[in-house]
Design a protein around this motif. Structure first.
Motif, PDB file in Angstrom:
ATOM      1  N   SER A   1      -3.437   4.240  -7.627  1.00 60.29           N
ATOM      2  CA  SER A   1      -3.497   5.557  -6.991  1.00 60.29           C
ATOM      3  C   SER A   1      -2.492   5.648  -5.844  1.00 60.29           C
ATOM      4  CB  SER A   1      -4.917   5.822  -6.494  1.00 60.29           C
ATOM      5  OG  SER A   1      -4.986   7.080  -5.881  1.00 60.29           O
TER       6      SER A   1
ATOM      7  N   GLU B   1      -0.853  13.041 -11.457  1.00 58.84           N
ATOM      8  CA  GLU B   1      -2.257  13.164 -11.039  1.00 58.84           C
ATOM      9  C   GLU B   1      -3.209  13.077 -12.228  1.00 58.84           C
ATOM     10  OE1 GLU B   1      -5.300  16.266  -8.782  1.00 58.84           O
ATOM     11  OE2 GLU B   1      -3.157  16.745  -8.894  1.00 58.84           O
TER      12      GLU B   1
ATOM     13  N   GLN C   1       1.032   7.985  -5.708  1.00 51.58           N
ATOM     14  CA  GLN C   1       1.149   8.990  -4.648  1.00 51.58           C
ATOM     15  C   GLN C   1       2.482   8.844  -3.926  1.00 51.58           C
ATOM     16  OE1 GLN C   1      -2.305   8.471  -2.154  1.00 51.58           O
ATOM     17  NE2 GLN C   1      -3.581   9.772  -3.426  1.00 51.58           N
TER      18      GLN C   1
END
Length: 149
Positions: A16, A87, A20
């Motif tokens: 994650s 995402e 990002q």
């Protein structure tokens, strides 16, 4: 299984954070023609989870359990990971691996030695299969890190 669970949980957070930081453009960049982008590598790990989750469930009750292989390149193409957002792929990766963590965390120790037969006829234990899943994931996460660095 505790070690495998800890490794999976560590990767959930790292993936994650990594995606990002790199953004859509870098995640979609292919290192060479015919090579997977970072999004496609992560998508491949989603496909691995999609295939392994039912294996981990069924191998607990179907003995011996025979693994059915899947066409990895075709799955990545059919799932259109290159066209999906980072995402969305990260969410799928996280959801599938949280499900796997749940399954292996409640798996009775008596199932660890259940027999699984690979496509080439090799017999392995369910515990080996889980460990191999995590090692396969780590191989591709290392590949991904080298690619985006």
């Amino acid at each position: 299984m505790e070690q495998q669970i800890a490794r999976l949980e560590k990767h959930l957070l790292a993936v994650s954070q990594t995606f990002q930081q790199i953004g859509e453009e870098k995640a979609a960049s292919r290192p060479a023609p015919g090579k997977w982008s970072a999004k496609e590598i992560l998508g491949h790990l989603c496909d691995s989870a999609i295939n392994n989750l039912p294996r981990f469930v069924r191998a607990q009750t179907e003995q011996p359990y025979v693994l059915i292989p899947y066409q990895q390149d075709e799955w990545v193409k059919a799932q259109a990971y290159q066209q999906r957002t980072v995402e969305e792929i990260v969410q799928l990766y996280s959801s599938m691996n949280r499900a796997i963590i749940t399954v292996i965390s409640v798996m009775p120790a008596s199932a660890y030695d259940h027999s699984c037969t690979t496509a080439d006829g090799t017999a392995v234990s369910l515990q080996w299969l889980v460990q191999d899943y995590v090692e396969h994931m780590e191989h591709h996460l290392d590949q991904l890190q080298r690619q985006i660095s």
